[in-house]
Design a protein around this motif. Sequence first.
Motif, mmCIF file in Angstrom:
data_model
loop_
_atom_site.group_PDB
_atom_site.id
_atom_site.type_symbol
_atom_site.label_atom_id
_atom_site.label_comp_id
_atom_site.label_asym_id
_atom_site.label_seq_id
_atom_site.Cartn_x
_atom_site.Cartn_y
_atom_site.Cartn_z
ATOM 1 N N UNK A 10 0.860 -1.287 -0.081
ATOM 2 C CA UNK A 10 0.028 -0.027 0.184
ATOM 3 C C UNK A 10 0.808 1.243 0.015
ATOM 4 N N UNK A 11 1.779 1.125 0.737
ATOM 5 C CA UNK A 11 2.831 2.428 1.053
ATOM 6 C C UNK A 11 3.722 2.628 -0.640
ATOM 7 N N UNK A 12 4.072 1.634 -1.095
ATOM 8 C CA UNK A 12 4.721 1.739 -2.264
ATOM 9 C C UNK A 12 3.651 2.224 -3.622
ATOM 10 N N UNK A 13 2.419 1.632 -3.388
ATOM 11 C CA UNK A 13 1.406 2.215 -4.337
ATOM 12 C C UNK A 13 1.285 3.597 -4.076
ATOM 13 N N UNK A 14 0.901 4.047 -3.030
ATOM 14 C CA UNK A 14 0.818 5.544 -2.603
ATOM 15 C C UNK A 14 1.942 6.487 -3.029
ATOM 16 N N UNK A 15 3.319 5.967 -2.784
ATOM 17 C CA UNK A 15 4.266 6.664 -3.421
ATOM 18 C C UNK A 15 4.386 6.925 -4.857
ATOM 19 N N UNK A 16 3.985 5.924 -5.536
ATOM 20 C CA UNK A 16 4.103 5.655 -6.851
ATOM 21 C C UNK A 16 3.157 6.471 -7.593
ATOM 22 N N UNK A 17 1.886 6.691 -6.947
ATOM 23 C CA UNK A 17 0.697 7.347 -7.657
ATOM 24 C C UNK A 17 0.375 8.614 -6.808
ATOM 25 N N UNK A 18 0.709 8.780 -5.596
ATOM 26 C CA UNK A 18 0.560 10.035 -4.776
ATOM 27 C C UNK A 18 -0.921 9.806 -4.136
ATOM 28 N N UNK A 19 -1.122 10.981 -3.328
ATOM 29 C CA UNK A 19 -2.590 10.847 -2.878
ATOM 30 C C UNK A 19 -3.269 12.103 -3.169
ATOM 31 N N UNK A 20 -4.567 12.255 -3.172
ATOM 32 C CA UNK A 20 -5.281 13.570 -3.426
ATOM 33 C C UNK A 20 -5.237 14.317 -1.965
ATOM 34 N N UNK A 21 -4.727 15.759 -2.359
ATOM 35 C CA UNK A 21 -5.157 16.743 -0.942
ATOM 36 C C UNK A 21 -5.932 17.881 -1.582
ATOM 37 N N UNK A 22 -7.045 18.287 -0.570
ATOM 38 C CA UNK A 22 -7.765 19.268 -0.992
ATOM 39 C C UNK A 22 -7.025 20.278 -0.325
ATOM 40 N N UNK A 23 -6.203 20.989 -1.291
ATOM 41 C CA UNK A 23 -5.619 22.284 -0.692
ATOM 42 C C UNK A 23 -6.253 23.311 -0.026
ATOM 43 N N UNK A 24 -7.446 23.770 -0.609
ATOM 44 C CA UNK A 24 -8.250 24.813 -0.031
ATOM 45 C C UNK A 24 -8.832 24.438 1.375
ATOM 46 N N UNK A 25 -9.211 23.234 1.591
ATOM 47 C CA UNK A 25 -9.766 22.703 2.786
ATOM 48 C C UNK A 25 -8.623 22.650 3.744
ATOM 49 N N UNK A 30 -6.028 25.165 8.519
ATOM 50 C CA UNK A 30 -4.825 25.649 9.129
ATOM 51 C C UNK A 30 -5.197 27.199 9.884
ATOM 52 N N UNK A 31 -6.172 27.941 9.202
ATOM 53 C CA UNK A 31 -6.609 28.991 9.789
ATOM 54 C C UNK A 31 -7.311 28.916 11.089
ATOM 55 N N UNK A 32 -8.150 27.782 11.070
ATOM 56 C CA UNK A 32 -8.903 27.388 12.141
ATOM 57 C C UNK A 32 -8.107 26.707 13.206
ATOM 58 N N UNK A 33 -6.992 26.116 13.130
ATOM 59 C CA UNK A 33 -6.033 25.530 14.002
ATOM 60 C C UNK A 33 -5.382 26.752 14.686
ATOM 61 N N UNK A 34 -4.845 27.672 13.596
ATOM 62 C CA UNK A 34 -4.137 28.808 14.377
ATOM 63 C C UNK A 34 -4.972 29.546 15.338
ATOM 64 N N UNK A 35 -5.979 29.885 14.832
ATOM 65 C CA UNK A 35 -7.142 30.630 15.953
ATOM 66 C C UNK A 35 -7.056 29.918 17.258
ATOM 67 N N UNK A 36 -7.481 28.510 17.222
ATOM 68 C CA UNK A 36 -7.335 27.764 18.247
ATOM 69 C C UNK A 36 -6.178 27.701 19.008
ATOM 70 N N UNK A 37 -5.167 27.677 18.458
ATOM 71 C CA UNK A 37 -3.917 27.782 19.240
ATOM 72 C C UNK A 37 -3.657 28.847 20.073
ATOM 73 N N UNK A 38 -4.110 30.252 19.252
ATOM 74 C CA UNK A 38 -3.870 31.451 20.030
ATOM 75 C C UNK A 38 -4.820 31.368 21.194
#
Length: 88
Positions: A10-25, A30-38
Amino acid sequence: EKFWKPFGEILTDIERTGIFIDREYLREQAKVAEKDKEAKVAGFRKWAEKLCPDGIYMNTRSGPQKRHLLFSSKRVVITSEQPVTNSK
């Protein structure tokens, strides 16, 4: 075998093909986490102020300051009338 693959495969398949990341989400979270941290840091500083009047100004990322606040047997309050010494 249809639904089960060895973990290494499974790991080698992920390394070969990659995974989808919803960058906007991810940016939104990240903004929510920063406010929570503050908010958490502000709450910690208010709590620290109860133990030490200048606790509100402490550097929460400083290990030595946190150790001193939490584990020191000495509670030192420095006023403008007291000279600051470098004794241990």
